[in-house]
Design a protein around this motif. Structure first.
Motif, PDB file in Angstrom:
ATOM      1  N   PRO B 107      47.141  33.089  46.057  1.00  0.00           N
ATOM      2  CA  PRO B 107      47.207  34.347  45.294  1.00  0.00           C
ATOM      3  C   PRO B 107      48.494  34.487  44.490  1.00  0.00           C
ATOM      4  O   PRO B 107      48.458  34.854  43.318  1.00  0.00           O
ATOM      5  N   TYR B 110      48.546  32.315  41.485  1.00  0.00           N
ATOM      6  CA  TYR B 110      47.680  32.876  40.446  1.00  0.00           C
ATOM      7  C   TYR B 110      48.425  33.970  39.682  1.00  0.00           C
ATOM      8  O   TYR B 110      48.413  34.000  38.448  1.00  0.00           O
ATOM      9  N   ALA B 111      49.101  34.848  40.411  1.00  0.00           N
ATOM     10  CA  ALA B 111      49.851  35.925  39.760  1.00  0.00           C
ATOM     11  C   ALA B 111      50.945  35.345  38.866  1.00  0.00           C
ATOM     12  O   ALA B 111      51.118  35.764  37.717  1.00  0.00           O
ATOM     13  N   ARG B 114      49.310  33.529  35.693  1.00  0.00           N
ATOM     14  CA  ARG B 114      48.426  34.182  34.724  1.00  0.00           C
ATOM     15  C   ARG B 114      48.712  35.645  34.440  1.00  0.00           C
ATOM     16  O   ARG B 114      48.094  36.228  33.569  1.00  0.00           O
ATOM     17  N   GLU B 186      39.124  35.187  32.766  1.00  0.00           N
ATOM     18  CA  GLU B 186      39.045  36.472  33.463  1.00  0.00           C
ATOM     19  C   GLU B 186      38.257  37.485  32.651  1.00  0.00           C
ATOM     20  O   GLU B 186      37.421  38.210  33.189  1.00  0.00           O
ATOM     21  N   ARG B 190      35.089  39.475  33.942  1.00  0.00           N
ATOM     22  CA  ARG B 190      35.063  40.931  34.064  1.00  0.00           C
ATOM     23  C   ARG B 190      33.858  41.515  33.324  1.00  0.00           C
ATOM     24  O   ARG B 190      33.265  42.488  33.772  1.00  0.00           O
ATOM     25  N   ASN B 194      32.605  41.523  37.411  1.00  0.00           N
ATOM     26  CA  ASN B 194      33.496  41.247  38.532  1.00  0.00           C
ATOM     27  C   ASN B 194      34.725  42.149  38.474  1.00  0.00           C
ATOM     28  O   ASN B 194      35.189  42.508  37.399  1.00  0.00           O
ATOM     29  N   THR B 195      35.249  42.502  39.641  1.00  0.00           N
ATOM     30  CA  THR B 195      36.529  43.182  39.666  1.00  0.00           C
ATOM     31  C   THR B 195      37.615  42.137  39.455  1.00  0.00           C
ATOM     32  O   THR B 195      37.347  40.936  39.407  1.00  0.00           O
ATOM     33  N   ARG B 196      38.868  42.597  39.338  1.00  0.00           N
ATOM     34  CA  ARG B 196      39.976  41.661  39.150  1.00  0.00           C
ATOM     35  C   ARG B 196      40.029  40.640  40.287  1.00  0.00           C
ATOM     36  O   ARG B 196      40.220  39.454  40.089  1.00  0.00           O
ATOM     37  N   TRP B 197      39.889  41.162  41.512  1.00  0.00           N
ATOM     38  CA  TRP B 197      39.967  40.282  42.667  1.00  0.00           C
ATOM     39  C   TRP B 197      38.817  39.288  42.669  1.00  0.00           C
ATOM     40  O   TRP B 197      38.994  38.102  42.936  1.00  0.00           O
ATOM     41  N   PHE B 200      39.315  36.456  40.372  1.00  0.00           N
ATOM     42  CA  PHE B 200      40.164  35.432  40.965  1.00  0.00           C
ATOM     43  C   PHE B 200      39.406  34.644  42.027  1.00  0.00           C
ATOM     44  O   PHE B 200      39.362  33.422  42.015  1.00  0.00           O
TER      45      PHE B 200
END
Lengths: 325, 290
Positions: B107, B110-111, B114, B186, B190, B194-197, B200
């Motif tokens: 996680p 990823y942050a 991106r 992303e 979306r 899909n949500t943000r999570w 991912f």
């Protein structure tokens, strides 16, 4: 960046139901915080806490047997900074680090320039050169101990017995030879990664530049100086700093090959810390000497970080990559 | 197709031969030693290859018995049970550390790779700093803390301290990988609802498996190859991993052939992983992820 406008939201199927909380309501910064939280907690526990603890330890005299500690102020640091042993090991560390870096960079750049050429067996060789990197440092030490061995070593078998270059077995791990001999072993293990990195950079150099160099009648050296060097300069400095840090952290190789000897000829700071902390069981003093090493590696790392961030747009190697993505 | 023999080609092949010898010979020598009886190893002049190769050094490490060149039975390897136990411990630790590392590191990578957020540069700097922290400096406080909490000589204790090595490494590698994926992924995910999570977890992670596999392999290698922590925190205990067990053998008795065989065993898993992943390691930037 990722679009956060409401148009990208899925249309809620049932408006009457209360909307469930979702990560889509978060901004970039909030979502990033959520994702970094676990790592902050874990690194806080396993890195930050022990680091602070070791800072505290460096101001204590610790008796492991009775389990007592006594605050001694800066006594450990005073003792360390005035100790000829510590200064000796700082010098050995600097020499060792310099030698490993020089050897490894030479191997990495030489190997990368070679693998950038066209020849038969190139693919095979390219796959093979990573092998030393996969060999752990302790196994590297075992391998090279047996290479250097005066009794059954490969080097003596070739140099002394086959080529007759020496009358008796050569003692590579002697007082004068130990540090360079260890540095060669370490460079052997660490160079492949640098080689791959430099090679990747060489492969983004546009073919046109070589053609232009040909038109300008530049020789091999001129090509290296005016075409290759501008591209690999920054990546190369990054590799150098990484190797420098790795070399300053050396432990396994010393442990297996020389135990800091002969005498204290190959006693680096790391070995001094090991001896003070775990052989003499002087943990407070060991922690103080460890902080001297940490300061040293932190300075090098900061340089590395600045190199990565500074002049990003000016770097030809990054400009080419940026266009592709 | 025949190419003309030019000085440049001669030089290229000579350099290639040199690089080949430099890379392979040290390991070749270890392998060669591991296939010799001790009597042959000690013969003068030194044999560059075993004349009567034997696998007895390997079989005896795994508890077998073997007949030596003189027809007498070779002595048992005293450290063999310890070596076997060490192999098992190394495997258990490497797998658990890698699993834990992935859960924590993916996680954040990823942050970092991106998302634009405040403190990103500080976070990257913290990761690089933890990566360059000298292990010997790390182990000093751990030794003291473990001696007081009973974690000394336990598998749990080793798993915890190994995280200090693997997490920064994997974050570093995966930051580079995630940032190399197309920027539009992303947004597309979306639009699909899909949500943000979920973007991912359900979209980015599955398409990243090549990078994740390399990162996991590297994490496994880091644990498998680690020596100092295990030596200082677990030497002689039941949690001792393979490398300290090997070091006992290295220093206690002169058994170079058995030692060479054990070292070859240690090298095999990393060599296989490096071979499988060498193309990816080359394309994946381990040095500069930004």
């Amino acid at each position: 960046m990722i679009a956060t406008s409401p148009t990208t939201q899925p249309t809620p199927p049932a408006v009457a139901q209360p909307r469930r909380w979702s990560t889509s309501r978060l901004g970039d910064g909030q979502f990033a915080t959520l994702l970094t939280l676990p790592v902050i907690v874990v690194l806080g526990l396993v890195v930050a806490y022990p680091t602070l603890y070791s800072l505290w330890m460096s101001f204590q005299r610790i008796d492991l047997i009775f389990g007592t500690t006594e605050a001694v102020g800066f006594a450990n640091y005073r003792q360390a900074l005035t100790s000829p042993e510590v200064w000796h090991s700082v010098r050995v560390t600097l020499l060792y680090t310099a030698l490993v870096t020089i050897f490894a960079v030479a191997i990495a750049v030489g190997g990368a320039l070679l693998l950038n050429e066209r020849f038969r067996g190139r693919g095979f060789l390219m796959a093979l050169v990573i092998l030393p990197w996969a060999v752990s440092l302790y196994a590297t030490a075992v391998v090279w101990k047996y290479i250097y061995s005066p009794e059954w070593g490969l080097l003596n078998a070739v140099l002394q017995q086959r080529l007759g270059l020496s009358d008796g077995p050569i003692l590579f791990l002697s007082e004068r030879g130990a540090v360079p001999a260890l540095a060669v072993a370490h460079a052997w293990q660490i160079a492949p990664l640098g080689m791959y990195f430099v090679l990747a950079t060489l492969q983004v150099i546009p073919e046109d530049l070589y053609k232009a160099a040909k038109v300008d009648r530049l020789g091999a050296f001129g090509r290296f100086r005016h075409v290759v060097l501008p591209y690999i300069k920054t990546p190369l400095s990054i590799v150098m700093v990484l190797i420098t840090v790795e070399a300053a952290r050396v432990f396994d190789i010393i442990f297996f090959m020389t135990n800091g000897g002969p005498g204290d000829a190959s006693t680096t700071l790391t070995w001094d810390i090991y001896r003070q902390s775990f052989v003499n069981r002087n943990l407070g003093y060991g922690a103080a000497v460890a902080w001297i090493l940490v300061v040293l590696t932190t300075i090098i790392t900061t340089v590395y970080f600045l190199l990565l961030f500074r002049n990003r747009e000016k770097r030809p190697d990054k400009a080419a990559v940026g266009e592709a993505t | 197709m025949t190419a003309a023999i030019t000085p440049r080609r001669v030089l290229t092949y000579a350099a290639a031969a040199l690089l080949l010898v430099w890379t392979v010979f040290p390991i070749y020598w270890l392998l060669s030693m591991s296939l010799m009886f001790k009597t042959e190893l000690l013969s003068v002049p030194t044999h560059l290859a075993p004349l009567e190769p034997t696998i007895s050094n390997y079989t005896r490490l795994f508890g077998g018995s073997a007949i030596g060149p003189g027809g007498t039975e070779l002595p048992q390897v005293g450290q063999a049970p310890m070596i076997r136990r060490g192999l098992l411990n190394s495997l258990v630790i490497a797998v658990s550390v890698t699993a834990a590392t992935m859960a924590v590191a993916l996680p954040v990578a990823y942050a970092l790779g991106r998302l634009a957020f405040r403190g990103r540069a500080a976070m990257l700097f913290a990761i690089i700093l933890s990566r360059s922290y000298p292990p010997i400096a790390v182990v000093v406080p751990f030794f003291y803390l473990y001696s007081r909490t009973g974690l000394q000589g336990t598998l749990r204790g080793l798993v915890i301290i190994y995280l200090t090595l693997t997490i920064p490494m994997v974050v570093w590698v995966m930051t580079s990988f995630f940032s190399s994926l197309p920027r539009t992924v992303e947004a597309a995910a979306r639009i699909d609802g899909n949500t943000r999570w979920q973007a991912f977890y359900r979209v980015i992670l599955p398409m990243s498996w090549p990078g994740i596999a390399v990162a996991a392999a590297i994490s496994f290698l880091v644990c498998w190859n680690e020596f100092a922590f295990s030596q200082i925190l677990a030497a002689g205990s039941t949690a001792q991993t393979f490398p300290p067990a090997l070091s006992t053998m290295f220093f206690q008795v002169s058994q170079p052939n058995e030692m060479a065989a054990a070292s070859i065993i240690a090298i095999i898993p990393p060599a296989i992983l490096a071979y499988l992943f060498q193309r990816r390691i080359r394309s994946l930037n381990l040095v500069d992820p930004l």
